[in-house]
Design an enzyme around this catalytic site. Structure first.
Site, PDB file in Angstrom:
ATOM      1  N   THR A 175       0.664  -1.047   0.175  1.00 48.47           N
ATOM      2  CA  THR A 175      -0.357   0.108  -0.123  1.00 48.47           C
ATOM      3  C   THR A 175       1.170   0.806  -0.232  1.00 48.47           C
ATOM      4  O   THR A 175       2.085   1.836   0.989  1.00 48.47           O
ATOM      5  CB  THR A 175      -0.737   0.012   0.880  1.00 48.47           C
ATOM      6  N   HIS A 176       0.541   2.127  -1.009  1.00 51.60           N
ATOM      7  CA  HIS A 176       1.105   3.322  -1.199  1.00 51.60           C
ATOM      8  C   HIS A 176       0.752   4.405  -0.780  1.00 51.60           C
ATOM      9  O   HIS A 176      -0.497   4.935  -1.640  1.00 51.60           O
ATOM     10  CB  HIS A 176       1.824   3.660  -2.286  1.00 51.60           C
TER      11      HIS A 176
HETATM   12  C1  GRF Z   1       1.096   4.025   5.216  1.00 52.48           C
HETATM   13  O1  GRF Z   1       0.219   5.423   4.987  1.00 52.48           O
HETATM   14  C2  GRF Z   1       1.975   3.536   4.439  1.00 52.48           C
HETATM   15  O2  GRF Z   1       0.998   3.784   2.939  1.00 52.48           O
HETATM   16  C3  GRF Z   1       2.998   4.063   4.326  1.00 52.48           C
HETATM   17  O3  GRF Z   1       3.306   4.353   5.746  1.00 52.48           O
HETATM   18  C4  GRF Z   1       1.861   4.367   5.905  1.00 52.48           C
HETATM   19  C5  GRF Z   1       2.535   3.031   7.292  1.00 52.48           C
HETATM   20  O4  GRF Z   1       1.473   3.813   7.853  1.00 52.48           O
HETATM   21  N1  GRF Z   1       4.258   3.525   3.468  1.00 52.48           N
HETATM   22  P1  GRF Z   1       1.136   2.045   8.702  1.00 52.48           P
HETATM   23  O5  GRF Z   1       2.426   1.754   9.650  1.00 52.48           O
HETATM   24  O6  GRF Z   1       0.292   1.319   9.280  1.00 52.48           O
HETATM   25  O7  GRF Z   1       0.427   2.775  10.354  1.00 52.48           O
END
Ligand code: GRF
Length: 221
Positions: A123-124
């Site tokens: 997820t990005h």
């Molecule tokens: C998310 O927005 C992801 O896409 C990015 O870092 C964040 C991670 O958040 N690479 P978390 O650790 O799941 O709270």
């Protein structure tokens, strides 16, 4: 790189997920909570949580949920390839059907992709192909984009270039600029709300229905 089409529809048993984290783990928590609420109907279970560092909230969340964890730090290996192999082996020990990168801030290498290409979901926090890389939220804001969001995609050997599974849109507000300059991350927090729902939804659908990857097109069956 060709990603092998993968995962048949769920065959009665829940798909096995290994989730990789590097930070606060709120995406991991969203998966834990949904699986806790829906049980087997969700179609997948988390069998382990891996990280590239210690001392992070993501690992604490896993431990609180009673999930096995493992840590593979780059600095404990002589080469990046050695780290990649160790990560692939630590992951493989849990025999996952799908691996989910939920805020895992490392680019995996050849060995990991050879094993998990077509089964590795990331997820990005931006609307790919715009703003790939480690600073997707900041880059969209500084570019002056009026909408941004998040992308759930399969990982290939590029940086955030793999086939897109689903995207969510978030509007950029005028006040996000001042907030960013003051060191805040209000825009990222709004993106993460959408991202958590999207990731959980996508992982459940992939696991329950199975999918095919043809070129850049992902079809959930
Ligand atoms: C998310 O927005 C992801 O896409 C990015 O870092 C964040 C991670 O958040 N690479 P978390 O650790 O799941 O709270």
């Amino acid at each position: 790189m060709a990603l092998p089409p993968s995962l048949p529809p769920s065959s009665g048993r829940p798909a096995r997920l290994v989730v990789l984290v590097s930070g606060s783990g709120t995406n991991l928590q969203a998966l834990i909570d949904r699986i806790g609420a829906e049980g087997e109907a969700f179609g997948a279970e988390i069998v382990a949580v891996g990280a590239d560092r210690t001392g992070i909230e993501g690992l604490e969340r896993a431990e609180r949920a009673g999930l096995p964890t493992f840590v593979c730090r780059v600095r404990d290996h002589e080469t990046r390839e050695g780290w990649d192999r160790a990560l692939a082996e630590a992951t493989a020990a849990h025999e996952p059907d799908l691996v989910v990168s939920a805020g895992f801030m490392k680019i995996v290498g050849k060995e990991f992709l050879a094993r998990y290409g077509g089964r590795f979901v990331n997820t990005h926090p931006a609307l790919l192909p715009s703003f790939p890389g480690a600073h997707g939220v900041r880059d969209a804001l500084e570019y002056g984009a009026r909408v941004t969001g998040c992308t759930v995609h399969f990982v290939d050997d590029g940086v955030d270039t793999g086939p897109i599974i689903a995207q969510g849109v978030v509007e950029v507000r005028d006040e996000d600029h001042a907030d960013h300059e003051a060191g805040g991350n209000a825009l990222h927090e709004r993106i993460k709300e959408v991202e958590r729902r999207l990731l959980v939804d996508v992982v459940g659908r992939l696991a329950r229905h199975g999918y095919r990857i043809e070129g850049r097109k992902v079809t959930i069956q």
